[in-house]
Design a protein around this motif. Structure first.
Motif, PDB file in Angstrom:
ATOM      1  N   TRP A  32       0.855  -1.145   0.037  1.00 49.20           N
ATOM      2  CA  TRP A  32       0.119  -0.202   0.050  1.00 49.20           C
ATOM      3  C   TRP A  32       0.829   1.204   0.060  1.00 49.20           C
ATOM      4  O   TRP A  32       0.568   2.395  -0.575  1.00 49.20           O
ATOM      5  N   SER A  33       1.908   1.205   0.644  1.00 53.78           N
ATOM      6  CA  SER A  33       3.006   2.376   0.679  1.00 53.78           C
ATOM      7  C   SER A  33       3.314   2.650  -0.812  1.00 53.78           C
ATOM      8  O   SER A  33       3.492   3.737  -1.021  1.00 53.78           O
ATOM      9  N   ILE A  34       3.759   1.595  -1.293  1.00 53.91           N
ATOM     10  CA  ILE A  34       4.313   1.709  -2.830  1.00 53.91           C
ATOM     11  C   ILE A  34       3.299   2.304  -3.953  1.00 53.91           C
ATOM     12  O   ILE A  34       3.449   3.223  -4.576  1.00 53.91           O
ATOM     13  N   PHE A  35       1.919   1.816  -3.522  1.00 50.73           N
ATOM     14  CA  PHE A  35       0.773   2.298  -4.358  1.00 50.73           C
ATOM     15  C   PHE A  35       0.639   3.909  -4.039  1.00 50.73           C
ATOM     16  O   PHE A  35       0.588   4.527  -5.044  1.00 50.73           O
ATOM     17  N   TYR A  36       0.712   4.332  -2.722  1.00 51.41           N
ATOM     18  CA  TYR A  36       0.559   5.581  -2.613  1.00 51.41           C
ATOM     19  C   TYR A  36       1.805   6.459  -3.028  1.00 51.41           C
ATOM     20  O   TYR A  36       1.498   7.668  -3.536  1.00 51.41           O
ATOM     21  N   ARG A  37       2.944   5.928  -3.059  1.00 52.59           N
ATOM     22  CA  ARG A  37       4.096   6.602  -3.717  1.00 52.59           C
ATOM     23  C   ARG A  37       4.047   6.998  -5.175  1.00 52.59           C
ATOM     24  O   ARG A  37       4.079   8.056  -5.653  1.00 52.59           O
ATOM     25  N   PHE A  38       3.620   6.084  -5.824  1.00 52.80           N
ATOM     26  CA  PHE A  38       3.641   6.118  -7.177  1.00 52.80           C
ATOM     27  C   PHE A  38       2.518   6.627  -7.677  1.00 52.80           C
ATOM     28  O   PHE A  38       2.301   7.268  -9.107  1.00 52.80           O
ATOM     29  N   ALA A  39       1.054   6.508  -6.940  1.00 52.64           N
ATOM     30  CA  ALA A  39       0.005   7.400  -7.387  1.00 52.64           C
ATOM     31  C   ALA A  39       0.344   8.889  -7.349  1.00 52.64           C
ATOM     32  O   ALA A  39      -0.018   9.583  -8.009  1.00 52.64           O
ATOM     33  N   LEU A  40       0.890   9.234  -6.143  1.00 49.53           N
ATOM     34  CA  LEU A  40       1.412  10.687  -5.918  1.00 49.53           C
ATOM     35  C   LEU A  40       2.253  10.838  -7.134  1.00 49.53           C
ATOM     36  O   LEU A  40       2.238  11.992  -7.531  1.00 49.53           O
ATOM     37  N   SER A  41       3.404  10.100  -7.361  1.00 43.75           N
ATOM     38  CA  SER A  41       4.412  10.250  -8.306  1.00 43.75           C
ATOM     39  C   SER A  41       3.650  10.640  -9.636  1.00 43.75           C
ATOM     40  O   SER A  41       4.057  11.599 -10.495  1.00 43.75           O
ATOM     41  N   ALA A  42       2.751   9.906 -10.193  1.00 47.37           N
ATOM     42  CA  ALA A  42       2.130   9.807 -11.534  1.00 47.37           C
ATOM     43  C   ALA A  42       1.338  11.278 -11.714  1.00 47.37           C
ATOM     44  O   ALA A  42       1.279  11.688 -12.557  1.00 47.37           O
ATOM     45  N   LEU A  43       0.677  11.451 -10.394  1.00 53.24           N
ATOM     46  CA  LEU A  43      -0.064  12.673 -10.499  1.00 53.24           C
ATOM     47  C   LEU A  43       0.965  14.063 -10.708  1.00 53.24           C
ATOM     48  O   LEU A  43       0.481  14.582 -11.496  1.00 53.24           O
ATOM     49  N   VAL A  44       1.881  14.029  -9.902  1.00 53.47           N
ATOM     50  CA  VAL A  44       2.624  15.033 -10.055  1.00 53.47           C
ATOM     51  C   VAL A  44       3.487  14.959 -11.534  1.00 53.47           C
ATOM     52  O   VAL A  44       3.521  16.157 -12.269  1.00 53.47           O
ATOM     53  N   MET A  45       3.787  13.816 -12.020  1.00 50.20           N
ATOM     54  CA  MET A  45       4.396  13.586 -13.314  1.00 50.20           C
ATOM     55  C   MET A  45       3.455  14.364 -14.584  1.00 50.20           C
ATOM     56  O   MET A  45       3.793  14.950 -15.330  1.00 50.20           O
ATOM     57  N   PHE A  46       2.166  13.946 -14.371  1.00 51.23           N
ATOM     58  CA  PHE A  46       1.219  14.342 -15.493  1.00 51.23           C
ATOM     59  C   PHE A  46       1.112  15.786 -15.121  1.00 51.23           C
ATOM     60  O   PHE A  46       0.647  16.505 -16.448  1.00 51.23           O
ATOM     61  N   LEU A  47       0.887  16.231 -14.247  1.00 53.66           N
ATOM     62  CA  LEU A  47       0.865  17.985 -13.938  1.00 53.66           C
ATOM     63  C   LEU A  47       2.229  18.535 -14.391  1.00 53.66           C
ATOM     64  O   LEU A  47       1.816  19.550 -15.358  1.00 53.66           O
ATOM     65  N   TRP A  48       3.409  17.979 -14.434  1.00 55.87           N
ATOM     66  CA  TRP A  48       4.348  18.484 -14.896  1.00 55.87           C
ATOM     67  C   TRP A  48       4.457  18.383 -16.502  1.00 55.87           C
ATOM     68  O   TRP A  48       4.799  19.249 -17.212  1.00 55.87           O
ATOM     69  N   VAL A  49       3.929  17.582 -16.937  1.00 56.84           N
ATOM     70  CA  VAL A  49       3.736  17.212 -18.381  1.00 56.84           C
ATOM     71  C   VAL A  49       2.738  18.245 -19.001  1.00 56.84           C
ATOM     72  O   VAL A  49       3.151  18.723 -20.126  1.00 56.84           O
ATOM     73  N   SER A 181       6.814  12.529 -20.384  1.00 55.32           N
ATOM     74  CA  SER A 181       5.405  11.515 -20.812  1.00 55.32           C
ATOM     75  C   SER A 181       5.757  10.127 -20.587  1.00 55.32           C
ATOM     76  O   SER A 181       4.849   9.482 -20.082  1.00 55.32           O
ATOM     77  N   MET A 182       6.851   9.833 -21.128  1.00 57.91           N
ATOM     78  CA  MET A 182       7.138   8.218 -20.754  1.00 57.91           C
ATOM     79  C   MET A 182       7.174   7.861 -19.236  1.00 57.91           C
ATOM     80  O   MET A 182       6.701   6.966 -18.549  1.00 57.91           O
ATOM     81  N   ASN A 183       7.959   8.752 -18.392  1.00 59.67           N
ATOM     82  CA  ASN A 183       7.816   8.584 -16.914  1.00 59.67           C
ATOM     83  C   ASN A 183       6.446   8.971 -16.497  1.00 59.67           C
ATOM     84  O   ASN A 183       5.993   7.685 -15.530  1.00 59.67           O
ATOM     85  N   ALA A 184       5.661   9.597 -16.901  1.00 62.81           N
ATOM     86  CA  ALA A 184       4.259   9.675 -16.374  1.00 62.81           C
ATOM     87  C   ALA A 184       3.369   8.513 -16.576  1.00 62.81           C
ATOM     88  O   ALA A 184       2.922   7.975 -15.649  1.00 62.81           O
ATOM     89  N   TRP A 185       3.563   7.811 -17.923  1.00 67.54           N
ATOM     90  CA  TRP A 185       2.643   6.984 -18.271  1.00 67.54           C
ATOM     91  C   TRP A 185       3.375   5.648 -17.550  1.00 67.54           C
ATOM     92  O   TRP A 185       2.479   4.447 -16.886  1.00 67.54           O
ATOM     93  N   GLY A 186       4.460   5.466 -17.339  1.00 65.43           N
ATOM     94  CA  GLY A 186       5.154   4.259 -16.754  1.00 65.43           C
ATOM     95  C   GLY A 186       4.590   4.492 -15.313  1.00 65.43           C
ATOM     96  O   GLY A 186       4.367   3.177 -14.539  1.00 65.43           O
ATOM     97  N   MET A 187       4.657   5.483 -14.642  1.00 66.74           N
ATOM     98  CA  MET A 187       4.373   5.571 -13.348  1.00 66.74           C
ATOM     99  C   MET A 187       2.860   5.136 -12.957  1.00 66.74           C
ATOM    100  O   MET A 187       2.695   4.750 -11.986  1.00 66.74           O
ATOM    101  N   LEU A 188       2.140   5.743 -13.939  1.00 68.57           N
ATOM    102  CA  LEU A 188       0.599   5.648 -13.936  1.00 68.57           C
ATOM    103  C   LEU A 188       0.297   3.969 -13.932  1.00 68.57           C
ATOM    104  O   LEU A 188      -0.407   3.391 -12.978  1.00 68.57           O
ATOM    105  N   TYR A 189       1.046   3.166 -14.741  1.00 70.80           N
ATOM    106  CA  TYR A 189       0.869   1.995 -14.885  1.00 70.80           C
ATOM    107  C   TYR A 189       1.367   1.120 -13.676  1.00 70.80           C
ATOM    108  O   TYR A 189       0.873   0.285 -13.150  1.00 70.80           O
ATOM    109  N   GLY A 190       2.485   1.478 -13.352  1.00 68.27           N
ATOM    110  CA  GLY A 190       3.054   0.837 -11.981  1.00 68.27           C
ATOM    111  C   GLY A 190       2.323   1.305 -10.958  1.00 68.27           C
ATOM    112  O   GLY A 190       2.008   0.227 -10.086  1.00 68.27           O
TER     113      GLY A 190
END
Length: 302
Positions: A32-49, A181-190
């Protein structure tokens, strides 16, 4: 100069995040900690993109590899590392993760035809000897029931998964995509893979509203994931999968130093010698000039 600075910052960030992971272990299950980490990371990455006005929409043909990127680099890799951290100190986790250097060489051979030379074999032998010295007390009484042995196995599997992720990220097809973009989608799938795994594991969904947990989560998601992976994958695109393994040379030094100051790791003569052998083995491997297989006439012309 820019490449050197990027490399140094990546080492310092990742070398310190091993210790931050320890604050994620406890009340909340690792998955669950890993899910929280990458959900937050994906959100930040898509905002950055979006702010950079890069391509948010990616053609369907890229998504199978983006899924693999998420699976290996942003999911299974970290699941194994978090599980391993529950058994051994953060510094020792980083030492095990230096195995990534050797796996990058092997996967470079499998997927891209990079030759494995005598230097690689010598370097790998130094690295293996170093790991044995650092874990000498545990190796002398090797047992699958031993906590340290279980932690080592988890971390070595994590390093292997990360190397497969590096191989996917180095593919010619993904090189066409913007790094963000590659990181954002990769983190979202992760994040989605981590969510599915957490639900199927049967562990209850919890969150720890403490300064240590929330603070370490933000540091890991923003600094250790968004910033570090953008720098790491950008650097890998410039210098290649083999040379990026330089990062693995200094990670154990940074992580073990932090674990010594803030954790409970205690140095021994054998551990010091082992660390020297690991660093030396990594340097030997990285320094050799990779020889790609000869190009076919058409490829050479292109």
């Amino acid at each position: 100069m820019i490449n050197a600075l990027t490399y140094i910052l990546t080492v310092l960030i990742w070398g310190s995040t091993w210790y931050a992971i320890e604050f994620q272990i406890g009340v909340v299950a690792p998955q669950w900690s890993i899910f929280y980490r990458f959900a937050l990371s994906a959100l930040v990455m898509f905002l950055w993109v979006a702010l950079k006005r890069d391509a948010l929409k990616i053609e369907r043909k890229y998504h199978s590899q983006l899924f693999l990127l998420g699976l290996f680099l942003f999911s299974s890799n970290y699941l194994m590392i978090y599980f391993g951290t529950a058994y051994i100190t953060s510094g020792l986790v980083a030492v095990c993760f230096s195995f990534l250097t050797f796996m990058n060489i092997i996967n470079g051979r499998i997927f891209y035809g990079t030759a494995i030379t005598r230097e690689v074999i010598i370097g790998a032998s130094f690295g293996l000897a170093g790991l044995i010295l650092i874990f000498l007390p545990e190796v002398s009484a090797l047992s699958l029931a031993d906590r340290t042995t279980v932690g080592i196995i988890f971390c070595l599997i994590g390093a292997t998964s990360a190397s497969l992720g590096n191989a996917v990220a180095s593919s010619k097809r993904l090189s066409d995509l913007p790094i963000l973009s590659m990181n954002a989608w990769g983190m979202l799938y992760g994040a989605l893979i981590n969510l599915i795994f957490a639900i199927l594991s049967g562990e209850p969904m919890r969150f720890e509203w403490t300064t240590d947990y929330v603070g370490s989560l933000i540091i890991l998601a923003i600094l250790g994931t968004v910033i570090a992976f953008v720098m790491y994958l950008s650097l890998m695109a410039k210098i290649g999968m083999t040379k990026i393994s330089y990062v693995g040379v200094l990670l154990p030094l940074v992580a073990l130093s932090i674990s010594t100051i803030f954790g409970d790791y205690r140095w021994t003569i054998e551990a010091l010698l082992g660390l020297v052998l690991i660093v030396l083995g990594n340097v030997i491997i990285i320094k050799f000039k990779a020889k790609a297989p000869p190009a076919k006439p058409l490829e050479a012309a292109e």
